[in-house]
Design a protein around this motif. Sequence first.
Motif, short mmCIF file in Angstrom:
data_model
loop_
_atom_site.label_atom_id
_atom_site.label_comp_id
_atom_site.label_asym_id
_atom_site.label_seq_id
_atom_site.Cartn_x
_atom_site.Cartn_y
_atom_site.Cartn_z
N LEU A 24 0.87 -1.16 0.00
CA LEU A 24 0.00 0.00 0.00
C LEU A 24 0.92 1.22 0.00
O LEU A 24 1.77 1.36 0.89
N THR A 25 0.75 2.08 -0.99
CA THR A 25 1.62 3.24 -1.17
C THR A 25 0.77 4.50 -1.15
O THR A 25 -0.25 4.56 -1.84
N ILE A 26 1.19 5.48 -0.38
CA ILE A 26 0.54 6.79 -0.39
C ILE A 26 1.40 7.72 -1.22
O ILE A 26 2.61 7.81 -1.02
N HIS A 27 0.78 8.39 -2.16
CA HIS A 27 1.45 9.35 -3.04
C HIS A 27 0.88 10.73 -2.75
O HIS A 27 -0.33 10.92 -2.76
N ARG A 28 1.76 11.68 -2.46
CA ARG A 28 1.31 13.07 -2.27
C ARG A 28 1.99 13.91 -3.35
O ARG A 28 3.20 13.78 -3.59
N ALA A 29 1.20 14.75 -3.99
CA ALA A 29 1.72 15.57 -5.08
C ALA A 29 1.13 16.96 -5.02
O ALA A 29 -0.09 17.13 -4.97
N GLN A 30 2.01 17.94 -5.01
CA GLN A 30 1.61 19.35 -5.01
C GLN A 30 1.59 19.80 -6.46
O GLN A 30 2.60 19.69 -7.15
N LYS A 31 0.45 20.26 -6.93
CA LYS A 31 0.29 20.60 -8.34
C LYS A 31 1.10 21.85 -8.74
O LYS A 31 1.73 21.87 -9.78
N HIS A 32 1.07 22.87 -7.89
CA HIS A 32 1.75 24.13 -8.19
C HIS A 32 2.60 24.55 -6.99
O HIS A 32 2.18 24.37 -5.85
N PHE A 33 3.76 25.11 -7.24
CA PHE A 33 4.66 25.48 -6.16
C PHE A 33 4.06 26.54 -5.24
O PHE A 33 4.40 26.62 -4.07
N TRP A 34 3.15 27.35 -5.74
CA TRP A 34 2.57 28.41 -4.92
C TRP A 34 1.38 27.91 -4.08
O TRP A 34 0.90 28.61 -3.22
N SER A 35 0.95 26.69 -4.32
CA SER A 35 -0.19 26.15 -3.59
C SER A 35 0.29 25.32 -2.40
O SER A 35 1.28 24.60 -2.50
N SER A 36 -0.42 25.42 -1.29
CA SER A 36 -0.05 24.59 -0.14
C SER A 36 -0.74 23.22 -0.20
O SER A 36 -0.36 22.30 0.51
N ALA A 37 -1.78 23.10 -1.04
CA ALA A 37 -2.54 21.85 -1.11
C ALA A 37 -1.79 20.81 -1.94
O ALA A 37 -1.11 21.12 -2.91
N SER A 38 -1.94 19.57 -1.51
CA SER A 38 -1.38 18.46 -2.28
C SER A 38 -2.47 17.40 -2.47
O SER A 38 -3.32 17.21 -1.61
N ARG A 39 -2.42 16.73 -3.59
CA ARG A 39 -3.35 15.64 -3.88
C ARG A 39 -2.78 14.39 -3.23
O ARG A 39 -1.60 14.09 -3.37
N VAL A 40 -3.61 13.64 -2.52
CA VAL A 40 -3.17 12.43 -1.84
C VAL A 40 -3.90 11.24 -2.46
O VAL A 40 -5.13 11.23 -2.54
N GLU A 41 -3.11 10.25 -2.89
CA GLU A 41 -3.66 9.06 -3.54
C GLU A 41 -3.14 7.81 -2.86
O GLU A 41 -2.05 7.81 -2.28
N LEU A 42 -3.91 6.75 -2.98
CA LEU A 42 -3.49 5.43 -2.53
C LEU A 42 -3.24 4.58 -3.76
O LEU A 42 -4.07 4.53 -4.67
N ILE A 43 -2.10 3.92 -3.78
CA ILE A 43 -1.80 2.93 -4.82
C ILE A 43 -1.73 1.59 -4.10
O ILE A 43 -0.87 1.40 -3.25
N MET A 44 -2.67 0.73 -4.40
CA MET A 44 -2.66 -0.58 -3.76
C MET A 44 -2.29 -1.64 -4.78
O MET A 44 -2.73 -1.59 -5.93
N GLN A 45 -1.45 -2.58 -4.33
CA GLN A 45 -1.05 -3.65 -5.24
C GLN A 45 -0.90 -4.96 -4.48
O GLN A 45 -0.44 -4.99 -3.35
N ARG A 46 -1.38 -5.99 -5.09
CA ARG A 46 -1.16 -7.37 -4.67
C ARG A 46 -1.06 -8.14 -5.97
O ARG A 46 -2.04 -8.62 -6.52
N LEU A 47 0.16 -8.13 -6.49
CA LEU A 47 0.39 -8.66 -7.83
C LEU A 47 0.33 -10.18 -7.85
O LEU A 47 0.72 -10.82 -6.88
N PRO A 48 -0.19 -10.77 -8.92
CA PRO A 48 -0.61 -10.16 -10.18
C PRO A 48 -2.10 -9.78 -10.23
O PRO A 48 -2.58 -9.32 -11.24
N ASP A 49 -2.83 -9.96 -9.13
CA ASP A 49 -4.29 -9.79 -9.17
C ASP A 49 -4.78 -8.37 -8.96
O ASP A 49 -5.90 -8.05 -9.36
N CYS A 50 -4.00 -7.53 -8.29
CA CYS A 50 -4.51 -6.21 -7.91
C CYS A 50 -3.47 -5.13 -8.13
O CYS A 50 -2.34 -5.24 -7.65
N LEU A 51 -3.86 -4.10 -8.85
CA LEU A 51 -3.07 -2.88 -8.99
C LEU A 51 -4.05 -1.76 -9.31
O LEU A 51 -4.69 -1.76 -10.36
N ARG A 52 -4.18 -0.81 -8.37
CA ARG A 52 -5.20 0.24 -8.53
C ARG A 52 -4.76 1.51 -7.82
O ARG A 52 -4.14 1.46 -6.76
#
Length: 143
Positions: free
Chosen positions: A34-62
């Motif tokens: 289970l991986t959490i990805h945080r990404a700030q779209k613009h350098f002037w913005s304090s907000a970041s988008r937070v996503e979950l990447i879940m994997q249990r290969l080969p059956d699951c990757l989302r």
Amino acid sequence: MRKSLIVLMPLLLTACVDDTASYYADGPVGNHALTIHRAQKHFWSSASRVELIMQRLPDCLRRIELTEMPAEDVEIELLSGGDNVWTLRAGQEMWQVETQTCTQYPDVKGDGGELMGVFRADGDKFVYEAAVVETVPADAPAK
């Protein structure tokens, strides 16, 4: 003008956040994470988008978009409900996923389970810190 832009470009890029932290359910060389990805779209913005990447290969990757929050305030608890059911909690927000069939539940059921650890910012890095489990010996005196 062009030289000043070239000089300032690294400063503009260093303010952006785009990183991940992972929990490996079957050890560091496994295929279940289970991986959490945080990404700030613009350098002037304090907000970041937070996503979950879940994997249990080969059956699951989302990839699932969870929320937006200030990059330095991203702190998400990971709880295990057993049977590949995972609950993520950030303040009052909660998400529950299952890596057997790679699904996200519409509603969180139960209390989430056992705390496994926390995804959080540590200075300028994003890390996963495992929960510390303290065992009490059976012959320890009661307090």
